[in-house]
Write a protein that holds these residues in place. Sequence first.
Motif, PDB file in Angstrom:
ATOM      1  N   GLU A  79     -27.500   9.738 -13.700  1.00  0.00           N
ATOM      2  CA  GLU A  79     -27.395   8.578 -14.579  1.00  0.00           C
ATOM      3  C   GLU A  79     -28.698   8.196 -15.229  1.00  0.00           C
ATOM      4  O   GLU A  79     -28.740   7.872 -16.398  1.00  0.00           O
ATOM      5  CB  GLU A  79     -26.881   7.386 -13.772  1.00  0.00           C
ATOM      6  CG  GLU A  79     -25.422   7.441 -13.433  1.00  0.00           C
ATOM      7  CD  GLU A  79     -24.554   6.764 -14.461  1.00  0.00           C
ATOM      8  OE1 GLU A  79     -25.074   5.986 -15.267  1.00  0.00           O
ATOM      9  OE2 GLU A  79     -23.354   7.028 -14.472  1.00  0.00           O
ATOM     10  N   ALA A  80     -29.783   8.172 -14.486  1.00  0.00           N
ATOM     11  CA  ALA A  80     -31.020   7.602 -15.005  1.00  0.00           C
ATOM     12  C   ALA A  80     -31.955   8.647 -15.594  1.00  0.00           C
ATOM     13  O   ALA A  80     -33.117   8.398 -15.784  1.00  0.00           O
ATOM     14  CB  ALA A  80     -31.753   6.858 -13.887  1.00  0.00           C
ATOM     15  N   GLN A  81     -31.433   9.835 -15.915  1.00  0.00           N
ATOM     16  CA  GLN A  81     -32.302  10.898 -16.416  1.00  0.00           C
ATOM     17  C   GLN A  81     -32.899  10.517 -17.755  1.00  0.00           C
ATOM     18  O   GLN A  81     -32.197  10.050 -18.651  1.00  0.00           O
ATOM     19  CB  GLN A  81     -31.472  12.183 -16.574  1.00  0.00           C
ATOM     20  CG  GLN A  81     -32.323  13.405 -16.863  1.00  0.00           C
ATOM     21  CD  GLN A  81     -31.480  14.662 -16.873  1.00  0.00           C
ATOM     22  OE1 GLN A  81     -30.286  14.608 -17.051  1.00  0.00           O
ATOM     23  NE2 GLN A  81     -32.122  15.792 -16.673  1.00  0.00           N
ATOM     24  N   PRO A  82     -34.194  10.690 -17.959  1.00  0.00           N
ATOM     25  CA  PRO A  82     -34.821  10.335 -19.227  1.00  0.00           C
ATOM     26  C   PRO A  82     -34.332  11.212 -20.362  1.00  0.00           C
ATOM     27  O   PRO A  82     -33.814  12.304 -20.140  1.00  0.00           O
ATOM     28  CB  PRO A  82     -36.324  10.554 -18.971  1.00  0.00           C
ATOM     29  CG  PRO A  82     -36.469  10.572 -17.491  1.00  0.00           C
ATOM     30  CD  PRO A  82     -35.191  11.094 -16.951  1.00  0.00           C
ATOM     31  N   LEU A  83     -34.524  10.697 -21.600  1.00  0.00           N
ATOM     32  CA  LEU A  83     -34.085  11.429 -22.774  1.00  0.00           C
ATOM     33  C   LEU A  83     -34.756  12.797 -22.876  1.00  0.00           C
ATOM     34  O   LEU A  83     -34.173  13.746 -23.343  1.00  0.00           O
ATOM     35  CB  LEU A  83     -34.383  10.623 -24.035  1.00  0.00           C
ATOM     36  CG  LEU A  83     -33.447   9.452 -24.305  1.00  0.00           C
ATOM     37  CD1 LEU A  83     -34.001   8.605 -25.442  1.00  0.00           C
ATOM     38  CD2 LEU A  83     -32.062   9.937 -24.664  1.00  0.00           C
ATOM     39  N   GLY A  84     -35.990  12.866 -22.463  1.00  0.00           N
ATOM     40  CA  GLY A  84     -36.691  14.121 -22.609  1.00  0.00           C
ATOM     41  C   GLY A  84     -36.464  15.096 -21.479  1.00  0.00           C
ATOM     42  O   GLY A  84     -36.960  16.220 -21.510  1.00  0.00           O
ATOM     43  N   ALA A  85     -35.718  14.673 -20.465  1.00  0.00           N
ATOM     44  CA  ALA A  85     -35.514  15.549 -19.309  1.00  0.00           C
ATOM     45  C   ALA A  85     -34.497  16.634 -19.605  1.00  0.00           C
ATOM     46  O   ALA A  85     -33.618  16.470 -20.406  1.00  0.00           O
ATOM     47  CB  ALA A  85     -35.079  14.729 -18.095  1.00  0.00           C
ATOM     48  N   ARG A 136     -31.285   8.009 -20.355  1.00  0.00           N
ATOM     49  CA  ARG A 136     -30.119   8.450 -21.131  1.00  0.00           C
ATOM     50  C   ARG A 136     -29.034   7.371 -21.152  1.00  0.00           C
ATOM     51  O   ARG A 136     -28.427   7.112 -22.185  1.00  0.00           O
ATOM     52  CB  ARG A 136     -29.557   9.748 -20.540  1.00  0.00           C
ATOM     53  CG  ARG A 136     -30.454  10.949 -20.772  1.00  0.00           C
ATOM     54  CD  ARG A 136     -29.770  12.246 -20.333  1.00  0.00           C
ATOM     55  NE  ARG A 136     -30.634  13.370 -20.660  1.00  0.00           N
ATOM     56  CZ  ARG A 136     -30.683  13.948 -21.856  1.00  0.00           C
ATOM     57  NH1 ARG A 136     -29.922  13.489 -22.827  1.00  0.00           N
ATOM     58  NH2 ARG A 136     -31.498  14.970 -22.073  1.00  0.00           N
ATOM     59  N   THR A 137     -28.778   6.785 -20.003  1.00  0.00           N
ATOM     60  CA  THR A 137     -27.709   5.796 -19.934  1.00  0.00           C
ATOM     61  C   THR A 137     -28.006   4.579 -20.802  1.00  0.00           C
ATOM     62  O   THR A 137     -27.109   4.035 -21.446  1.00  0.00           O
ATOM     63  CB  THR A 137     -27.492   5.353 -18.485  1.00  0.00           C
ATOM     64  OG1 THR A 137     -28.764   5.019 -17.916  1.00  0.00           O
ATOM     65  CG2 THR A 137     -26.850   6.451 -17.672  1.00  0.00           C
ATOM     66  N   VAL A 138     -29.250   4.138 -20.827  1.00  0.00           N
ATOM     67  CA  VAL A 138     -29.613   2.961 -21.622  1.00  0.00           C
ATOM     68  C   VAL A 138     -29.561   3.277 -23.116  1.00  0.00           C
ATOM     69  O   VAL A 138     -28.979   2.541 -23.910  1.00  0.00           O
ATOM     70  CB  VAL A 138     -31.009   2.445 -21.224  1.00  0.00           C
ATOM     71  CG1 VAL A 138     -31.462   1.331 -22.150  1.00  0.00           C
ATOM     72  CG2 VAL A 138     -30.985   1.943 -19.775  1.00  0.00           C
ATOM     73  N   ALA A 139     -30.171   4.390 -23.514  1.00  0.00           N
ATOM     74  CA  ALA A 139     -30.251   4.735 -24.933  1.00  0.00           C
ATOM     75  C   ALA A 139     -28.874   5.058 -25.512  1.00  0.00           C
ATOM     76  O   ALA A 139     -28.436   4.448 -26.498  1.00  0.00           O
ATOM     77  CB  ALA A 139     -31.199   5.915 -25.133  1.00  0.00           C
ATOM     78  N   TRP A 140     -28.178   6.004 -24.903  1.00  0.00           N
ATOM     79  CA  TRP A 140     -26.902   6.434 -25.457  1.00  0.00           C
ATOM     80  C   TRP A 140     -25.789   5.432 -25.162  1.00  0.00           C
ATOM     81  O   TRP A 140     -24.855   5.279 -25.979  1.00  0.00           O
ATOM     82  CB  TRP A 140     -26.543   7.817 -24.921  1.00  0.00           C
ATOM     83  CG  TRP A 140     -27.503   8.860 -25.390  1.00  0.00           C
ATOM     84  CD1 TRP A 140     -28.476   9.487 -24.658  1.00  0.00           C
ATOM     85  CD2 TRP A 140     -27.626   9.392 -26.719  1.00  0.00           C
ATOM     86  NE1 TRP A 140     -29.190  10.359 -25.434  1.00  0.00           N
ATOM     87  CE2 TRP A 140     -28.694  10.324 -26.706  1.00  0.00           C
ATOM     88  CE3 TRP A 140     -26.950   9.153 -27.908  1.00  0.00           C
ATOM     89  CZ2 TRP A 140     -29.074  11.036 -27.841  1.00  0.00           C
ATOM     90  CZ3 TRP A 140     -27.330   9.855 -29.041  1.00  0.00           C
ATOM     91  CH2 TRP A 140     -28.382  10.783 -29.001  1.00  0.00           C
ATOM     92  N   GLY A 141     -25.869   4.746 -24.028  1.00  0.00           N
ATOM     93  CA  GLY A 141     -24.880   3.708 -23.757  1.00  0.00           C
ATOM     94  C   GLY A 141     -24.954   2.591 -24.775  1.00  0.00           C
ATOM     95  O   GLY A 141     -23.937   2.123 -25.294  1.00  0.00           O
ATOM     96  N   ASN A 142     -26.169   2.166 -25.106  1.00  0.00           N
ATOM     97  CA  ASN A 142     -26.313   1.112 -26.110  1.00  0.00           C
ATOM     98  C   ASN A 142     -25.906   1.588 -27.499  1.00  0.00           C
ATOM     99  O   ASN A 142     -25.410   0.790 -28.306  1.00  0.00           O
ATOM    100  CB  ASN A 142     -27.755   0.589 -26.124  1.00  0.00           C
ATOM    101  CG  ASN A 142     -27.967  -0.516 -25.110  1.00  0.00           C
ATOM    102  OD1 ASN A 142     -27.297  -1.538 -25.134  1.00  0.00           O
ATOM    103  ND2 ASN A 142     -28.896  -0.312 -24.189  1.00  0.00           N
TER     104      ASN A 142
END
Length: 477
Positions: free
Chosen positions: A470-476, A277-283
Motif C-alpha cells: 500500500e505505502a510504496q512510493p511512486l518511484g519504487a 502510491r496510495t496517496v497520489a493515485w488515490g487522490n
Amino acid sequence: MAIDTTDTLPDALDTPRLSTRDKLVLFVLCAAQFMVALDFSVLNVALPVLGTDLGMSRSALQWAVTAFALPSGGFLLLFGRVGDLFGRRRLFLAGLALFGAASVLATLAWDPASFLTGRALQGLGAAAIVPTGMSLLTTTFPEGPARDRALGISGTLLSLGFTVGMVAGGTLTDTFGWRSTMGLLSLFALIVLPLAPGLLPESRTPDRPRLDVPGAVTVTGALLALIYALSTAADHGFGRVDVVITLIAGLLLLAAFVTVESRTAQPLVSLPMLRRRTVAWGNLGGLVTFSMMSTVVFVLTLYLQEVLHLSAFETGLVFGVQGVLSAGAGVYAPRVIGRYGPRRTLVGSLVGQGALIAALLGLGTGHWSVWLATAAVSLASMCHLGAIISYGITVTSGVPDEEQGLATGLVTSTQQVGITVGIPLLGVLATTSPDLLTGVHTVLALDAVLVLAAAVLVAVGLRVRSGTVEAQPLGAR
C-alpha cells in the motif's frame, strides 16, 4: 514482492460490531459531515428568491456560493495540520460552534454584506470540521473492517447530504422562505454540538513540532486563488482579468509551496507522503470522481429543466432517486471493499461511473429520456459513492495516527477542489453552446472519457493486478 494484505484479508467480509459508544461517536461525526454536505446544495434553488429579498443582483448571487467555497477549501490543509498539532477534538468543536453561529447570522441577514459574512464564516467553520472530523473517525476506528464500515457510512451521508439539499432546498424555500435553508443548518449544529464534548476523544500528534507558517501561507493562498478563479470562471468565463490574474497567482503560489515544503525540516505537507502510491493515485481517483460527477449533475439539471421542461420539483425528484440508491450503495460498499480491496473497488467504480455517464449520450428530446436520465445517473452515483469510500480508505490506509489529519486534509481538499473545478472546466461547454442538447452531449462525452482514462491511470499507478504494498512510493519498483 510484498503482498497487499488490504486486498486479500479473508476476515474483511465479517461485519464489524460497533459498541453503543462507537455508534454515538459515529453519529456525531457523520451528522457534522452531513451538515456540511447539505450546505453545498441546500441554498442553490433558493438563490433567486434570496437575491430579490436582499437586493442582490444576478451577478452578485455567485458570491453566495463562492463566499462559502473560498474559506472551506482554502483552509482545509492548514486546519487539518493545526488539528494534528493542537488537538483535533478542540478544533472540531470550535468549527461546530463557528458554523452554528454563522448559520444563525445567515438566517437573520438584513443585507448582502451580513449574509455573505455569515456564508464566509460557515465556510471557515466547515474547513475546521471536515478534516478534523475525518481524522477523529480514522483514529477512533482501527484500520480494517471497522474503519471501512465507518468510512462507508460517512461517505454515504456525504453523498446523500448533497442530494437531500437539492430536494429540501426547494421544498423549504417554497414553504417557509429562503431563510429556512440556513435555519436548518443552525438546527443541525444545535443538535450535534452539545453531544460532541462528552463523546469525542482528544487526539493529536505525540510531539509538538512547529507549524510550517511559510507553507501554510503559500498553500492557503494558492487554494484561495484557484478556487476563486475557477468559481468565477463558471459564471463569467476564463476571459475576465481577475480570473486570469488569480489563476496565475494560484499556480505560482502552488509552485512556491512545493519549493518551501522541500526545504523545511517540519513541512505542512510531507512530500514523501505525496509520493506514496496510495496517496497520489488515490487522490487522483477522488479528484476525478468528484469533479466529473458534479459536472454531470450540473448539466443534467440544465437538460431536465430547459430541454425537457421539467419543473424544479420534478428535477429534484430525479435526483431524489439518485440519493436513495446512493444511500443503498453505501450500505454494501464496505462489503464489496472487504471482498475485493479498496484499490480494486476504486478502479471498478470509476469504470462503472464512466460507462454509465456514456449511456447518457442517448438522451434526446422525448420524455422517455427522463427514465434514461434517472436510471443512468442513479446507477452512476452508486459507482461514484463506491469510488468516494474506496479512495478515502486507500489514501488513509497505512498512514500513522500522527499524520491522519494531513492525510484526511488531502482527502477533503481533493473533494472540495473536485466539486469546484468540474463545472467551470466542462460545464461551460454546455452553457455557451448555441444548442443546449448538443452542448450537454459534448460535456457528457468528455466526462465519460476522462473518468475511464482516470480508471486506467489509477489501475496502473496502484498496480492493482500485481498487488504491491500500500505505502510504496511512486518511484519504487
